[in-house]
Design a protein around this motif. Structure first.
Motif, PDB file in Angstrom:
ATOM      1  N   LEU A   1       0.815  -1.220   0.000  1.00  0.00           N
ATOM      2  CA  LEU A   1       0.000   0.000   0.000  1.00  0.00           C
ATOM      3  C   LEU A   1       0.846   1.267   0.000  1.00  0.00           C
ATOM      4  N   LEU A   2       1.817   1.324   0.872  1.00  0.00           N
ATOM      5  CA  LEU A   2       2.545   2.564   1.102  1.00  0.00           C
ATOM      6  C   LEU A   2       3.729   2.757   0.159  1.00  0.00           C
ATOM      7  N   PHE A   3       4.243   1.672  -0.398  1.00  0.00           N
ATOM      8  CA  PHE A   3       5.425   1.760  -1.261  1.00  0.00           C
ATOM      9  C   PHE A   3       5.192   0.991  -2.573  1.00  0.00           C
ATOM     10  N   PRO A   4       4.179   1.398  -3.338  1.00  0.00           N
ATOM     11  CA  PRO A   4       3.844   0.634  -4.551  1.00  0.00           C
ATOM     12  C   PRO A   4       4.931   0.647  -5.614  1.00  0.00           C
ATOM     13  N   ALA A   5       5.782   1.689  -5.603  1.00  0.00           N
ATOM     14  CA  ALA A   5       6.829   1.777  -6.619  1.00  0.00           C
ATOM     15  C   ALA A   5       8.111   1.065  -6.198  1.00  0.00           C
ATOM     16  N   ALA A   6       8.201   0.655  -4.943  1.00  0.00           N
ATOM     17  CA  ALA A   6       9.407  -0.013  -4.455  1.00  0.00           C
ATOM     18  C   ALA A   6       9.446  -1.461  -4.945  1.00  0.00           C
ATOM     19  N   PRO A   7      10.624  -2.080  -4.966  1.00  0.00           N
ATOM     20  CA  PRO A   7      10.692  -3.514  -5.300  1.00  0.00           C
ATOM     21  C   PRO A   7       9.771  -4.308  -4.376  1.00  0.00           C
ATOM     22  N   PRO A   8       8.878  -5.120  -4.929  1.00  0.00           N
ATOM     23  CA  PRO A   8       7.843  -5.751  -4.107  1.00  0.00           C
ATOM     24  C   PRO A   8       8.288  -6.993  -3.348  1.00  0.00           C
ATOM     25  N   LEU A   9       9.510  -7.476  -3.586  1.00  0.00           N
ATOM     26  CA  LEU A   9       9.923  -8.749  -2.999  1.00  0.00           C
ATOM     27  C   LEU A   9       9.769  -8.792  -1.480  1.00  0.00           C
ATOM     28  N   PRO A  10      10.214  -7.782  -0.707  1.00  0.00           N
ATOM     29  CA  PRO A  10      10.060  -7.883   0.760  1.00  0.00           C
ATOM     30  C   PRO A  10       8.608  -8.011   1.190  1.00  0.00           C
ATOM     31  N   TRP A  11       7.717  -7.265   0.536  1.00  0.00           N
ATOM     32  CA  TRP A  11       6.305  -7.294   0.945  1.00  0.00           C
ATOM     33  C   TRP A  11       5.678  -8.638   0.590  1.00  0.00           C
ATOM     34  N   VAL A  12       6.060  -9.170  -0.563  1.00  0.00           N
ATOM     35  CA  VAL A  12       5.533 -10.473  -0.991  1.00  0.00           C
ATOM     36  C   VAL A  12       5.991 -11.571  -0.032  1.00  0.00           C
ATOM     37  N   LEU A  13       7.252 -11.507   0.399  1.00  0.00           N
ATOM     38  CA  LEU A  13       7.763 -12.525   1.317  1.00  0.00           C
ATOM     39  C   LEU A  13       7.090 -12.437   2.683  1.00  0.00           C
ATOM     40  N   LEU A  14       6.871 -11.215   3.172  1.00  0.00           N
ATOM     41  CA  LEU A  14       6.168 -11.051   4.452  1.00  0.00           C
ATOM     42  C   LEU A  14       4.748 -11.583   4.362  1.00  0.00           C
ATOM     43  N   LEU A  15       4.086 -11.262   3.267  1.00  0.00           N
ATOM     44  CA  LEU A  15       2.710 -11.722   3.072  1.00  0.00           C
ATOM     45  C   LEU A  15       2.632 -13.245   3.042  1.00  0.00           C
ATOM     46  N   GLY A  16       3.539 -13.856   2.285  1.00  0.00           N
ATOM     47  CA  GLY A  16       3.541 -15.310   2.198  1.00  0.00           C
ATOM     48  C   GLY A  16       3.870 -15.979   3.515  1.00  0.00           C
ATOM     49  N   ALA A  17       4.882 -15.448   4.215  1.00  0.00           N
ATOM     50  CA  ALA A  17       5.270 -16.044   5.498  1.00  0.00           C
ATOM     51  C   ALA A  17       4.122 -15.988   6.493  1.00  0.00           C
ATOM     52  N   GLY A  18       3.454 -14.844   6.569  1.00  0.00           N
ATOM     53  CA  GLY A  18       2.348 -14.716   7.512  1.00  0.00           C
ATOM     54  C   GLY A  18       1.190 -15.632   7.188  1.00  0.00           C
ATOM     55  N   CYS A  19       0.838 -15.722   5.910  1.00  0.00           N
ATOM     56  CA  CYS A  19      -0.298 -16.576   5.537  1.00  0.00           C
ATOM     57  C   CYS A  19       0.039 -18.055   5.685  1.00  0.00           C
ATOM     58  N   GLY A  20       1.308 -18.420   5.474  1.00  0.00           N
ATOM     59  CA  GLY A  20       1.698 -19.799   5.746  1.00  0.00           C
ATOM     60  C   GLY A  20       1.486 -20.150   7.205  1.00  0.00           C
ATOM     61  N   GLY A  21       1.791 -19.198   8.095  1.00  0.00           N
ATOM     62  CA  GLY A  21       1.582 -19.429   9.516  1.00  0.00           C
ATOM     63  C   GLY A  21       0.121 -19.459   9.905  1.00  0.00           C
ATOM     64  N   THR A  22      -0.692 -18.534   9.378  1.00  0.00           N
ATOM     65  CA  THR A  22      -2.113 -18.500   9.768  1.00  0.00           C
ATOM     66  C   THR A  22      -2.855 -19.733   9.264  1.00  0.00           C
ATOM     67  N   PHE A  23      -2.530 -20.191   8.056  1.00  0.00           N
ATOM     68  CA  PHE A  23      -3.216 -21.364   7.511  1.00  0.00           C
ATOM     69  C   PHE A  23      -2.912 -22.618   8.327  1.00  0.00           C
ATOM     70  N   SER A  24      -1.643 -22.858   8.586  1.00  0.00           N
ATOM     71  CA  SER A  24      -1.284 -24.067   9.341  1.00  0.00           C
ATOM     72  C   SER A  24      -1.782 -23.978  10.774  1.00  0.00           C
ATOM     73  N   LEU A  25      -1.806 -22.775  11.341  1.00  0.00           N
ATOM     74  CA  LEU A  25      -2.321 -22.607  12.696  1.00  0.00           C
ATOM     75  C   LEU A  25      -3.822 -22.876  12.740  1.00  0.00           C
ATOM     76  N   ALA A  26      -4.546 -22.450  11.706  1.00  0.00           N
ATOM     77  CA  ALA A  26      -5.984 -22.722  11.655  1.00  0.00           C
ATOM     78  C   ALA A  26      -6.263 -24.222  11.649  1.00  0.00           C
ATOM     79  N   LEU A  27      -5.486 -24.976  10.895  1.00  0.00           N
ATOM     80  CA  LEU A  27      -5.715 -26.415  10.819  1.00  0.00           C
ATOM     81  C   LEU A  27      -5.351 -27.123  12.118  1.00  0.00           C
TER      82      LEU A  27
END
Length: 403
Positions: free
Chosen positions: A301-327
């Motif tokens: 949201l805040l840095f749309p022009a910046a290289p997206p790799l850090p945000w993509v990795l944070l998003l993936g890491a968090g969702c990997g944790g929430t999904f496995s925790l839900a199960l």
């Protein structure tokens, strides 16, 4: 806590199939639960253009499976009263294989029919596998749930990473590049077959005489947590490549980033269930994983022009944790082994119906505003609700039963 009900005489043959065959079967089945969905994301722009539909319509390719996850989840415990869980799961793989072929059909009606078949097959397998794991591996449920979620997310990463290279290798055609996942479903069925041959054909004590899930005080919070984290995950799984492309990424780069977002989930899907199974209180894990998701969304949201790799990795890491925790919460918050399919059906049935709105609303918000800020703020608000529901679901068992 209510004691586990006894199995039906002669129906439980836990040792009939060696563990060395059970584990590969579980892995291959789990690998089939996301590729037919995740493979569409990197090619969404091409699919939308060739089908000549708007963003809201093309989002149905992800929304319909989620609706199926919700609508067919309650059917799963009933099916295990007619046939063993192993036999039902084998049938699910057949549906996924046929649906994967229809899903790359010549016109939208064929594609939607295939989507319905894939969604129904995945829905029932989603519900039955956590209970099967707790029943088959009672002393190692955390480790095996980690292996299961690792394989589910690994299948998504495989599909999202290979979609564009396969398309390029097949003269730019998206249909054959996505149709290959029917072969993975057939391979999964072959790997699962020894589990079926080692079991009685009809229901076992796993699905009989379970205490009512409606009397489980944790059921509501587990269901909300399951649904909300799934809503966030499937929204970005569907739309992240398109968001990145509109921010300057190429088609190939956006597919690679989506694959990385799925790949970075893998260590979290393996570790979080193990950590969670060693403690009664999962609230710290809830907060930690939710913060990772929020950080990734804020970066986009805040840095749309910046290289997206850090945000993509944070998003993936968090969702990997929430999904496995839900199960793992489904497995841990069930009052008995026999209640796991009930709680799984409730949490995934209602939860995925809630999650189905995610890709649709995300696409509709984009259609309405013609930009990505409003959809991303929507996901950020949902992430806050994920953490709030997870703090209730993650309470120690004694606290959960009193709340």
């Amino acid at each position: 806590m209510t004691p586990n009900p006894p199995s039906q005489p002669g129906s439980d043959r836990r040792s009939a199939t060696p563990t060395a065959l059970l584990i590969p079967g579980l892995i291959l089945v789990a690998l089939n639960l996301r590729p037919t969905l995740a493979g569409f994301g990197p090619l969404l722009s091409q699919i939308q253009r060739e089908l000549d539909v708007n963003a809201t319509t093309v989002s149905l390719l992800t929304t319909i499976p989620l609706l199926c996850f919700g609508a067919f989840a309650p059917v799963a415990p009933w099916l295990t009263r007619l046939r063993s869980s192993e036999t039902v799961i084998l049938g699910c793989l057949g549906l996924i294989a046929v649906g994967a072929l229809f899903r790359v059909g010549p016109s939208l009606p064929w594609i939607l029919l295939g989507t319905l078949l894939v969604g129904s097959g995945i829905a029932v397998a989603n519900v039955l596998l956590p209970g099967w794991i707790r029943h088959r591996f009672p002393a190692r449920s955390g480790v095996m749930m980690g292996l299961y979620t690792f394989s589910v997310v690994g299948g998504a990463a495989l599909a999202s990473g290979l979609s564009v290279p396969l398309r390029n290798a097949l003269s730019g055609a998206w249909r054959p590049s996505l149709g290959v996942w029917a072969g993975l479903a057939l391979l999964g069925a072959l790997a699962w077959l020894p589990t079926v041959l080692g079991r009685a054909p009809r229901a076992t004590g796993l699905s009989l005489a379970a205490p009512s899930v409606w009397r489980n005080p944790a059921a509501l919070w587990v269901t909300l947590y399951m649904g909300l984290q799934s809503l966030v995950f499937y929204a970005w799984l569907t739309w992240l490549p398109k968001v990145l492309q509109d921010h300057g990424s190429t088609l190939a780069a956006s597919g690679t980033l989506l694959a990385l977002a799925n790949l970075v989930q893998l260590p979290f899907t393996l570790a979080v269930p193990v950590w969670a199974s060693r403690r009664g209180d999962q609230r710290q894990l809830v907060l930690g994983t939710s913060l990772l998701v929020a950080a990734g969304l804020l970066g986009l949201l805040l840095f749309p022009a910046a290289p997206p790799l850090p945000w993509v990795l944070l998003l993936g890491a968090g969702c990997g944790g929430t999904f496995s925790l839900a199960l793992i919460l489904i497995v841990q918050r069930a009052q008995t082994t026999s209640q796991v399919p009930q709680l799984s059906a409730l949490a995934q049935g209602v939860g995925y119906l809630l999650a189905a709105s995610g890709p649709f609303l995300f696409g509709a918000l984009h259609d309405h505003t013609r930009q990505w800020n409003a959809p991303l703020w929507f996901l950020l608000a949902c992430t806050l609700l994920v953490s709030l529901s997870g703090l209730q679901a993650g309470k120690p068992l004694a606290a959960s039963s009193e709340s």
